[in-house]
Design a protein around this motif. Structure first.
Motif, mmCIF file in Angstrom:
data_model
loop_
_atom_site.group_PDB
_atom_site.id
_atom_site.type_symbol
_atom_site.label_atom_id
_atom_site.label_comp_id
_atom_site.label_asym_id
_atom_site.label_seq_id
_atom_site.Cartn_x
_atom_site.Cartn_y
_atom_site.Cartn_z
ATOM 1 N N GLU A 6 0.860 -1.182 0.000
ATOM 2 C CA GLU A 6 0.000 0.000 0.000
ATOM 3 C C GLU A 6 0.897 1.233 0.000
ATOM 4 O O GLU A 6 1.696 1.425 0.925
ATOM 5 C CB GLU A 6 -0.896 0.008 1.246
ATOM 6 N N ASN A 7 0.802 2.054 -1.035
ATOM 7 C CA ASN A 7 1.579 3.292 -1.091
ATOM 8 C C ASN A 7 0.881 4.369 -0.269
ATOM 9 O O ASN A 7 -0.235 4.774 -0.585
ATOM 10 C CB ASN A 7 1.753 3.748 -2.535
ATOM 11 N N ILE A 8 1.555 4.824 0.789
ATOM 12 C CA ILE A 8 0.988 5.879 1.642
ATOM 13 C C ILE A 8 1.079 7.220 0.920
ATOM 14 O O ILE A 8 0.139 8.004 0.889
ATOM 15 C CB ILE A 8 1.732 5.953 2.990
ATOM 16 N N ASP A 9 2.249 7.491 0.344
ATOM 17 C CA ASP A 9 2.464 8.669 -0.503
ATOM 18 C C ASP A 9 3.653 8.342 -1.392
ATOM 19 O O ASP A 9 4.069 7.176 -1.484
ATOM 20 C CB ASP A 9 2.684 9.948 0.345
ATOM 21 N N GLU A 10 4.239 9.342 -2.049
ATOM 22 C CA GLU A 10 5.331 9.077 -3.000
ATOM 23 C C GLU A 10 6.598 8.561 -2.320
ATOM 24 O O GLU A 10 7.452 7.970 -2.971
ATOM 25 C CB GLU A 10 5.649 10.347 -3.794
ATOM 26 N N VAL A 14 3.705 0.693 2.812
ATOM 27 C CA VAL A 14 3.637 -0.411 3.776
ATOM 28 C C VAL A 14 3.486 -1.704 2.985
ATOM 29 O O VAL A 14 2.617 -1.810 2.111
ATOM 30 C CB VAL A 14 2.461 -0.241 4.755
ATOM 31 N N VAL A 15 4.352 -2.669 3.262
ATOM 32 C CA VAL A 15 4.276 -3.981 2.625
ATOM 33 C C VAL A 15 3.734 -4.977 3.645
ATOM 34 O O VAL A 15 4.206 -5.026 4.786
ATOM 35 C CB VAL A 15 5.663 -4.438 2.119
ATOM 36 N N LYS A 16 2.746 -5.750 3.220
ATOM 37 C CA LYS A 16 2.136 -6.758 4.086
ATOM 38 C C LYS A 16 2.511 -8.138 3.566
ATOM 39 O O LYS A 16 2.306 -8.451 2.385
ATOM 40 C CB LYS A 16 0.614 -6.589 4.108
ATOM 41 N N VAL A 17 3.079 -8.970 4.438
ATOM 42 C CA VAL A 17 3.496 -10.327 4.070
ATOM 43 C C VAL A 17 2.647 -11.314 4.865
ATOM 44 O O VAL A 17 2.670 -11.314 6.100
ATOM 45 C CB VAL A 17 4.984 -10.565 4.368
ATOM 46 N N GLU A 108 3.765 -6.690 8.793
ATOM 47 C CA GLU A 108 3.756 -5.434 8.028
ATOM 48 C C GLU A 108 5.084 -4.710 8.198
ATOM 49 O O GLU A 108 5.654 -4.682 9.300
ATOM 50 C CB GLU A 108 2.599 -4.537 8.481
ATOM 51 N N PHE A 109 5.556 -4.151 7.094
ATOM 52 C CA PHE A 109 6.826 -3.415 7.104
ATOM 53 C C PHE A 109 6.638 -2.041 6.474
ATOM 54 O O PHE A 109 5.991 -1.912 5.438
ATOM 55 C CB PHE A 109 7.885 -4.174 6.299
ATOM 56 N N GLU A 110 7.225 -1.040 7.126
ATOM 57 C CA GLU A 110 7.234 0.309 6.546
ATOM 58 C C GLU A 110 8.434 0.429 5.612
ATOM 59 O O GLU A 110 9.531 -0.050 5.927
ATOM 60 C CB GLU A 110 7.346 1.361 7.639
ATOM 61 N N LEU A 111 8.231 1.080 4.485
ATOM 62 C CA LEU A 111 9.317 1.338 3.528
ATOM 63 C C LEU A 111 9.493 2.838 3.332
ATOM 64 O O LEU A 111 8.507 3.576 3.233
ATOM 65 C CB LEU A 111 9.010 0.696 2.169
ATOM 66 N N GLY A 112 10.739 3.257 3.255
ATOM 67 C CA GLY A 112 11.061 4.621 2.829
ATOM 68 C C GLY A 112 11.513 4.555 1.387
ATOM 69 O O GLY A 112 12.496 3.871 1.070
ATOM 70 N N LEU A 113 10.797 5.229 0.498
ATOM 71 C CA LEU A 113 11.081 5.120 -0.940
ATOM 72 C C LEU A 113 11.988 6.253 -1.415
ATOM 73 O O LEU A 113 11.877 7.396 -0.954
ATOM 74 C CB LEU A 113 9.771 5.146 -1.728
#
Length: 440
Positions: A6-10, A14-17, A108-113
């Motif tokens: 799920e893209n929160i913003d640009e 959050v990636v769900k496994v 769930e994991f937060e990602l910084g893009l």
């Protein structure tokens, strides 16, 4: 197994496994069976421990380990396949109701893009590319330094300006008694110098330590006093002269030229000066190039605007080191490293888009050049190709060294790329003026 994003913003996602029993059960069962064969549990023969007991003792530890392996392996695979350019590492989200006793798990994991941006190399104002030249005064001074360095000492009975004097400094109350040699040029002021000029071997001179030398740190070397004591030391000392020497400059002859540059490579004073000029300007080129890299870096950071996932990166910094940081410490660390991260992203984009790649042969060539320079310092001016190949092979067997050399080759490629593509203005300066412009 199912992975969704799920893209929160640009800049944040959050990636769900989701891992089901079918994903991990076969591997867990196999490991537990192997444990059963080798487990040593009192009251049971080896290989005959009930599976229920093995599961009770080892089951959850094996389960957790295998699920975590699956999780990391598949998360990394997902990031690669999706071509997600992430900053830092995925951060696991806390789950208050997580239960290992269930069959299926969700993580769930937060990602910084990494941000999307364009790099424009054409700055409004040209960037100065300094061409540092060795002027006549610098070359002449270097010739004098060489003559002094390779000159000989001539013993004298009476001291004059520029001489070297040997003797012993003494002050009984301060515990000072040190035998030393120092050049009279080190003394501060005419008053101190005049006490030595005309003095003879065997004379004892009385001096004040305050303002005795141009640099108070010389008191540490010549009087052997402690660092803290040297600053502001104001006592009277005596110096008994035991030896006076005049440094006679070396003659500018073929013997000296051969000693400096190898037999027959320099045959006249004019060639000596040309060689000094060439060597000096090669060294200046390194400083000029480094300054160009610094200036282009600053200009690109200033010109290339983009946002970063700052909050994510600060949370990642909190937990990524050996010791967990507070939110305030992580924020401070982020602010220190933000500029470097921005340029890392800019430079990485330029390298990728312009296909700047490091080849193994380039690393080998750089290694050979470094080896030649080191060997030349020890008088080995013409090493054989076999020796170079053998030493190069030994150096490149060290992976840390290969990484370091690869970075240096890439840095040179980036520099050459800037020289060809950035809006530059050439400026010829002496080294003295370069230092004034850049560092003052």
């Amino acid at each position: 197994m199912n992975i969704t994003r799920e893209n929160i913003d640009e800049l944040n996602a959050v990636v769900k496994v989701e891992i089901s029993k079918e994903d991990y059960s076969p591997k867990v069962e196999k490991i537990l069976k192997d444990y059963r064969k080798s487990a040593n549990i009192p009251g049971f023969r080896k290989g005959h421990v009930p599976m229920g007991l093995v599961k009770k003792q080892y089951g959850q530890a094996v389960l957790v380990d295998e699920v975590n392996k699956l999780l990391q392996e598949n998360l990394n695979k997902y990031l690669t396949e999706e071509k997600l350019d992430v900053l830092g590492n995925p951060l696991p989200k806390e789950q208050a109701d997580f239960d290992w006793d269930k069959d299926d798990y969700s993580f769930e994991f937060e990602l910084g893009l990494s941000p999307k941006f364009e790099v424009d190399l054409k700055t409004k104002e040209p960037i100065t590319h300094y061409q540092i030249v060795a002027d006549d005064e610098m070359i002449d001074n270097q010739v004098k330094t060489i003559q002094k360095q390779y000159g000989k000492l001539v013993s004298k009975e009476e001291a004059a300006e520029g001489d070297l004097v040997a003797g012993t400094f003494k002050n009984e109350e301060e515990g000072i008694e040190n035998t030393t040699t120092f050049p009279l040029d080190k003394l501060k002021g005419k008053r101190n110098l005049n006490k030595f000029v005309g003095a003879k071997v065997g004379d004892t001179i009385t001096l004040k330590t305050k303002s005795l030398f141009e640099d108070d740190h010389d008191l540490i070397e010549f009087l052997k006093v402690e660092h803290d004591k040297a600053h502001g030391l104001d006592v009277e000392v005596t110096f008994e002269i035991t030896e006076i020497n005049q440094q006679e400059p070396a003659e500018l002859n073929q013997e000296l030229f051969d000693k400096l540059f190898g037999e027959g490579n320099v045959t006249s004073v004019e060639e000596l000066k040309e060689k000094i000029k060439e060597d000096a300007e090669n060294q200046f080129k390194q400083q000029s190039d480094q300054q160009l890299l610094n200036d282009v870096t600053e200009a690109l950071i200033e010109k290339t605007k983009f946002d970063l996932p700052a909050e994510f990166l600060q949370r990642w910094i909190m937990v990524s080191g050996e010791k967990q940081l507070t939110a305030e410490e992580a924020k401070e660390e982020y602010e220190k490293s933000e500029k470097g991260l921005r340029f890392q992203l800019i430079e990485g984009k330029l390298i990728q888009e312009n296909e700047l790649q490091v080849q193994l042969e380039e690393i080998k060539d750089l290694t050979k050049d470094r080896i030649k320079m080191q060997m030349a310092q020890f008088g080995q001016m013409d090493p054989s190709e076999k020796d170079l190949e053998d030493i190069t092979a030994r150096v490149l067997s060290n992976q840390d060294e290969v990484k370091k050399l690869s970075e240096q080759v890439m840095s040179q490629k980036v520099l050459e790329f800037y020289k060809e593509n950035v809006n530059l203005e050439q400026k010829e300066v002496t080294y003295e003026n370069f230092v004034k412009e850049v560092y003052n």
